[in-house]
Design a protein around this motif. Structure first.
Motif, PDB file in Angstrom:
ATOM      1  N   LEU A 218      19.824   6.125 -13.699  1.00  0.00           N
ATOM      2  CA  LEU A 218      18.374   6.127 -13.506  1.00  0.00           C
ATOM      3  C   LEU A 218      17.719   4.985 -14.288  1.00  0.00           C
ATOM      4  O   LEU A 218      16.812   4.320 -13.791  1.00  0.00           O
ATOM      5  CB  LEU A 218      17.782   7.480 -13.916  1.00  0.00           C
ATOM      6  N   ALA A 219      18.202   4.739 -15.492  1.00  0.00           N
ATOM      7  CA  ALA A 219      17.671   3.624 -16.285  1.00  0.00           C
ATOM      8  C   ALA A 219      17.961   2.288 -15.591  1.00  0.00           C
ATOM      9  O   ALA A 219      17.089   1.407 -15.539  1.00  0.00           O
ATOM     10  CB  ALA A 219      18.272   3.643 -17.687  1.00  0.00           C
ATOM     11  N   LEU A 220      19.154   2.120 -15.069  1.00  0.00           N
ATOM     12  CA  LEU A 220      19.505   0.896 -14.352  1.00  0.00           C
ATOM     13  C   LEU A 220      18.628   0.723 -13.110  1.00  0.00           C
ATOM     14  O   LEU A 220      18.149  -0.386 -12.826  1.00  0.00           O
ATOM     15  CB  LEU A 220      20.986   0.906 -13.963  1.00  0.00           C
ATOM     16  N   LEU A 221      18.400   1.816 -12.373  1.00  0.00           N
ATOM     17  CA  LEU A 221      17.516   1.741 -11.213  1.00  0.00           C
ATOM     18  C   LEU A 221      16.099   1.340 -11.630  1.00  0.00           C
ATOM     19  O   LEU A 221      15.440   0.556 -10.932  1.00  0.00           O
ATOM     20  CB  LEU A 221      17.480   3.086 -10.487  1.00  0.00           C
ATOM     21  N   ALA A 222      15.623   1.863 -12.742  1.00  0.00           N
ATOM     22  CA  ALA A 222      14.282   1.513 -13.220  1.00  0.00           C
ATOM     23  C   ALA A 222      14.210   0.017 -13.539  1.00  0.00           C
ATOM     24  O   ALA A 222      13.227  -0.651 -13.178  1.00  0.00           O
ATOM     25  CB  ALA A 222      13.924   2.345 -14.445  1.00  0.00           C
ATOM     26  N   VAL A 223      15.232  -0.519 -14.177  1.00  0.00           N
ATOM     27  CA  VAL A 223      15.256  -1.951 -14.498  1.00  0.00           C
ATOM     28  C   VAL A 223      15.299  -2.781 -13.222  1.00  0.00           C
ATOM     29  O   VAL A 223      14.546  -3.756 -13.073  1.00  0.00           O
ATOM     30  CB  VAL A 223      16.456  -2.281 -15.421  1.00  0.00           C
TER      31      VAL A 223
ATOM     32  N   GLY B 136       2.255 -11.735  -2.247  1.00  0.00           N
ATOM     33  CA  GLY B 136       0.852 -11.397  -2.438  1.00  0.00           C
ATOM     34  C   GLY B 136       0.654 -10.083  -3.169  1.00  0.00           C
ATOM     35  O   GLY B 136       1.603  -9.374  -3.531  1.00  0.00           O
ATOM     36  N   VAL B 137      -0.636  -9.755  -3.332  1.00  0.00           N
ATOM     37  CA  VAL B 137      -1.025  -8.531  -4.028  1.00  0.00           C
ATOM     38  C   VAL B 137      -0.581  -7.294  -3.245  1.00  0.00           C
ATOM     39  O   VAL B 137      -0.096  -6.328  -3.831  1.00  0.00           O
ATOM     40  CB  VAL B 137      -2.556  -8.512  -4.258  1.00  0.00           C
ATOM     41  N   ARG B 138      -0.729  -7.337  -1.924  1.00  0.00           N
ATOM     42  CA  ARG B 138      -0.360  -6.194  -1.087  1.00  0.00           C
ATOM     43  C   ARG B 138       1.116  -5.819  -1.278  1.00  0.00           C
ATOM     44  O   ARG B 138       1.452  -4.644  -1.452  1.00  0.00           O
ATOM     45  CB  ARG B 138      -0.639  -6.527   0.373  1.00  0.00           C
ATOM     46  N   GLN B 139       1.989  -6.800  -1.266  1.00  0.00           N
ATOM     47  CA  GLN B 139       3.420  -6.544  -1.422  1.00  0.00           C
ATOM     48  C   GLN B 139       3.741  -6.059  -2.838  1.00  0.00           C
ATOM     49  O   GLN B 139       4.562  -5.156  -3.025  1.00  0.00           O
ATOM     50  CB  GLN B 139       4.233  -7.815  -1.107  1.00  0.00           C
ATOM     51  N   THR B 140       3.085  -6.656  -3.831  1.00  0.00           N
ATOM     52  CA  THR B 140       3.325  -6.243  -5.218  1.00  0.00           C
ATOM     53  C   THR B 140       2.906  -4.793  -5.433  1.00  0.00           C
ATOM     54  O   THR B 140       3.655  -3.998  -6.018  1.00  0.00           O
ATOM     55  CB  THR B 140       2.574  -7.169  -6.189  1.00  0.00           C
ATOM     56  N   VAL B 141       1.719  -4.448  -4.959  1.00  0.00           N
ATOM     57  CA  VAL B 141       1.234  -3.069  -5.102  1.00  0.00           C
ATOM     58  C   VAL B 141       2.131  -2.118  -4.314  1.00  0.00           C
ATOM     59  O   VAL B 141       2.484  -1.029  -4.799  1.00  0.00           O
ATOM     60  CB  VAL B 141      -0.244  -2.956  -4.652  1.00  0.00           C
ATOM     61  N   GLY B 142       2.528  -2.523  -3.111  1.00  0.00           N
ATOM     62  CA  GLY B 142       3.423  -1.688  -2.302  1.00  0.00           C
ATOM     63  C   GLY B 142       4.740  -1.412  -2.999  1.00  0.00           C
ATOM     64  O   GLY B 142       5.186  -0.264  -3.071  1.00  0.00           O
ATOM     65  N   PHE B 143       5.365  -2.459  -3.536  1.00  0.00           N
ATOM     66  CA  PHE B 143       6.637  -2.264  -4.239  1.00  0.00           C
ATOM     67  C   PHE B 143       6.457  -1.495  -5.545  1.00  0.00           C
ATOM     68  O   PHE B 143       7.336  -0.716  -5.935  1.00  0.00           O
ATOM     69  CB  PHE B 143       7.345  -3.596  -4.488  1.00  0.00           C
ATOM     70  N   ALA B 144       5.330  -1.691  -6.222  1.00  0.00           N
ATOM     71  CA  ALA B 144       5.083  -0.942  -7.460  1.00  0.00           C
ATOM     72  C   ALA B 144       4.930   0.550  -7.164  1.00  0.00           C
ATOM     73  O   ALA B 144       5.514   1.394  -7.866  1.00  0.00           O
ATOM     74  CB  ALA B 144       3.837  -1.476  -8.153  1.00  0.00           C
ATOM     75  N   LEU B 145       4.161   0.867  -6.117  1.00  0.00           N
ATOM     76  CA  LEU B 145       4.009   2.286  -5.739  1.00  0.00           C
ATOM     77  C   LEU B 145       5.344   2.881  -5.295  1.00  0.00           C
ATOM     78  O   LEU B 145       5.675   4.017  -5.647  1.00  0.00           O
ATOM     79  CB  LEU B 145       2.959   2.431  -4.637  1.00  0.00           C
ATOM     80  N   LEU B 146       6.086   2.110  -4.513  1.00  0.00           N
ATOM     81  CA  LEU B 146       7.405   2.570  -4.073  1.00  0.00           C
ATOM     82  C   LEU B 146       8.328   2.810  -5.264  1.00  0.00           C
ATOM     83  O   LEU B 146       9.049   3.806  -5.312  1.00  0.00           O
ATOM     84  CB  LEU B 146       8.022   1.553  -3.117  1.00  0.00           C
ATOM     85  N   THR B 147       8.284   1.914  -6.237  1.00  0.00           N
ATOM     86  CA  THR B 147       9.121   2.055  -7.433  1.00  0.00           C
ATOM     87  C   THR B 147       8.775   3.321  -8.198  1.00  0.00           C
ATOM     88  O   THR B 147       9.668   4.107  -8.550  1.00  0.00           O
ATOM     89  CB  THR B 147       8.954   0.819  -8.346  1.00  0.00           C
ATOM     90  N   VAL B 148       7.505   3.533  -8.442  1.00  0.00           N
ATOM     91  CA  VAL B 148       7.080   4.726  -9.188  1.00  0.00           C
ATOM     92  C   VAL B 148       7.455   5.996  -8.425  1.00  0.00           C
ATOM     93  O   VAL B 148       8.037   6.927  -9.002  1.00  0.00           O
ATOM     94  CB  VAL B 148       5.564   4.675  -9.486  1.00  0.00           C
ATOM     95  N   ALA B 149       7.155   6.031  -7.132  1.00  0.00           N
ATOM     96  CA  ALA B 149       7.458   7.225  -6.333  1.00  0.00           C
ATOM     97  C   ALA B 149       8.960   7.485  -6.273  1.00  0.00           C
ATOM     98  O   ALA B 149       9.402   8.626  -6.459  1.00  0.00           O
ATOM     99  CB  ALA B 149       6.901   7.070  -4.920  1.00  0.00           C
ATOM    100  N   PHE B 150       9.741   6.444  -6.065  1.00  0.00           N
ATOM    101  CA  PHE B 150      11.192   6.627  -5.961  1.00  0.00           C
ATOM    102  C   PHE B 150      11.796   7.083  -7.282  1.00  0.00           C
ATOM    103  O   PHE B 150      12.634   7.989  -7.310  1.00  0.00           O
ATOM    104  CB  PHE B 150      11.875   5.341  -5.495  1.00  0.00           C
TER     105      PHE B 150
END
Length: 186
Positions: A112-117, A131-145
């Motif tokens: 889980l730590a490796l996945l977080a990194v 862009g901002v849209r992709q960054t926010v999308g991946f950030a939300l996906l990261t947190v949710a996952f």
């Protein structure tokens, strides 16, 4: 919900198809304007290794539990409800299944730590290159996952440990006391 879980447990191909559809939808939300068929094809090709691992794990677990999908689904149902199987053969199959799964998840915190990194690195690189849209999308996906992975992983591990304790607390009859065999005298 339980019926859906049983259907998904019986049909691995359905799990894969739903995962591909969800991944395609997420990518299309993050990167609008791309071809849905192209995105689906790319996701299918890049997930071949994961599908192979899932099929291999499923076949090993089926062998452990008696060689049938129905047997594996029944044992998974016992894990979800927290009830130990009643028959000695089923209890032994459950012991083996629990042992295999606990062994496979022994490094869950490090994974889980490796996945977080890794996911954080993807978000950082996306912020630098997109862009901002992709960054926010991946950030939300990261947190949710990561939240989903932590919660479901901990739940599954608790279920496995609970079942291991149940099976250890009420062991099967000793082999020399099983029907058809004469008790040993000293």
């Amino acid at each position: 919900m339980e019926k859906l879980s049983n259907v998904l447990a019986r049909h691995l191909w359905l799990q894969v198809a739903l995962s591909w559809a969800a991944a395609t939808a997420i990518v299309l939300l993050i990167y609008p304007g791309r071809s849905a068929l192209g995105v689906l094809a790319r996701i299918a090709v890049t997930s071949v290794g994961a599908v192979w691992v899932a099929v291999r794990i499923r076949s090993r677990e089926k062998r452990t539990t008696g060689g049938s999908t129905a047997g594996l689904v029944a044992l998974d149902q016992h894990l979800r409800t927290g009830e130990a199987p009643t028959g000695p053969e089923r209890r032994e199959a459950m012991r083996e299944l629990v042992k295999r799964r606990l062994h496979r998840t022994r490094h869950h915190k490090a994974a889980l730590a490796l996945l977080a990194v890794l996911f954080s690195a993807v978000v950082a690189l996306t912020a630098l290159t997109a862009g901002v849209r992709q960054t926010v999308g991946f950030a939300l996906l990261t947190v949710a996952f990561l939240i989903w992975a932590a919660v479901s992983g901990n739940r599954q591990r608790r279920r496995l440990l609970h079942m291991q304790n149940l099976l250890a607390a009420a062991p099967d009859r000793e082999p020399h006391n099983r029907p058809g065999r004469q008790p040993q005298t000293h």
